[in-house]
Design a protein around this motif. Structure first.
Motif, short mmCIF file in Angstrom:
data_model
loop_
_atom_site.label_atom_id
_atom_site.label_comp_id
_atom_site.label_asym_id
_atom_site.label_seq_id
_atom_site.Cartn_x
_atom_site.Cartn_y
_atom_site.Cartn_z
N ARG A 136 0.81 -1.22 0.00
CA ARG A 136 0.00 0.00 0.00
C ARG A 136 0.85 1.27 0.00
NH1 ARG A 136 -4.44 1.10 4.75
NH2 ARG A 136 -4.68 3.31 4.38
N TYR A 137 2.05 1.19 0.57
CA TYR A 137 2.87 2.38 0.78
C TYR A 137 3.98 2.45 -0.27
CZ TYR A 137 0.22 2.24 5.01
OH TYR A 137 -0.84 2.19 5.88
N HIS A 138 3.96 3.53 -1.03
CA HIS A 138 4.90 3.69 -2.14
C HIS A 138 5.93 4.75 -1.77
CE1 HIS A 138 5.84 5.13 -6.43
NE2 HIS A 138 6.47 4.00 -6.22
N LEU A 139 7.19 4.39 -1.89
CA LEU A 139 8.30 5.29 -1.60
C LEU A 139 9.02 5.59 -2.91
CD1 LEU A 139 9.84 6.68 0.69
CD2 LEU A 139 11.15 4.57 0.98
N LEU A 140 9.25 6.87 -3.17
CA LEU A 140 9.88 7.29 -4.42
C LEU A 140 11.03 8.24 -4.12
CD1 LEU A 140 9.90 7.56 -7.56
CD2 LEU A 140 8.28 9.45 -7.27
N LEU A 141 12.19 7.97 -4.71
CA LEU A 141 13.36 8.85 -4.63
C LEU A 141 13.61 9.40 -6.02
CD1 LEU A 141 15.98 10.02 -3.39
CD2 LEU A 141 17.05 7.80 -3.84
N LYS A 191 12.28 2.74 5.87
CA LYS A 191 12.98 2.80 4.58
C LYS A 191 13.14 4.25 4.14
CE LYS A 191 13.55 -1.55 3.62
NZ LYS A 191 14.86 -2.14 3.43
N CYS A 192 12.11 5.06 4.36
CA CYS A 192 12.15 6.47 4.00
C CYS A 192 13.32 7.16 4.71
CB CYS A 192 10.83 7.14 4.36
SG CYS A 192 10.68 8.85 3.83
N ARG A 193 13.45 6.95 6.01
CA ARG A 193 14.57 7.54 6.77
C ARG A 193 15.92 7.07 6.23
NH1 ARG A 193 10.80 6.81 10.85
NH2 ARG A 193 11.54 4.70 11.32
N ARG A 194 16.00 5.80 5.89
CA ARG A 194 17.26 5.27 5.36
C ARG A 194 17.61 5.89 4.01
NH1 ARG A 194 17.99 -0.95 7.01
NH2 ARG A 194 17.05 -0.81 9.07
N TRP A 195 16.61 6.05 3.16
CA TRP A 195 16.86 6.65 1.85
C TRP A 195 17.31 8.09 2.00
CZ3 TRP A 195 12.84 4.91 -2.36
CH2 TRP A 195 12.91 3.52 -2.51
N ILE A 196 16.68 8.83 2.94
CA ILE A 196 17.08 10.22 3.17
C ILE A 196 18.55 10.26 3.58
CG2 ILE A 196 16.77 12.19 4.71
CD1 ILE A 196 13.72 11.46 4.66
#
Length: 66
Positions: free
Chosen positions: A6-11, A32-37
């Motif tokens: 359900r949750y989509h993360l985009l960089l 994952k969002c924190r890690r990507w940042i």
């Protein structure tokens, strides 16, 4: 909603997609969002967006827009 989650993360970098992923668990997606940042380094104009695709709600963006 994607079958993958359900949750989509985009960089993106300079407005172009670099990496994306789907998670069914919001806590995992936010981690994952924190890690990507933390991994964007010297990437040109990085932007990370986490969206709840079921509701269409953007849950977080980085850097935050004013």
């Amino acid at each position: 909603m994607s079958a993958a989650g359900r949750y989509h993360l985009l960089l993106t970098s300079d407005g172009q997609p670099v990496q994306h992923g789907w998670w069914s668990n919001e806590t995992v997606a936010r981690d994952k969002c924190r890690r990507w940042i933390g991994s964007v380094g010297t990437m040109a104009t990085p932007r990370v967006t986490l969206t709840d695709e079921e509701t269409g709600t953007v849950l977080t963006t980085w850097p935050e827009t004013s």
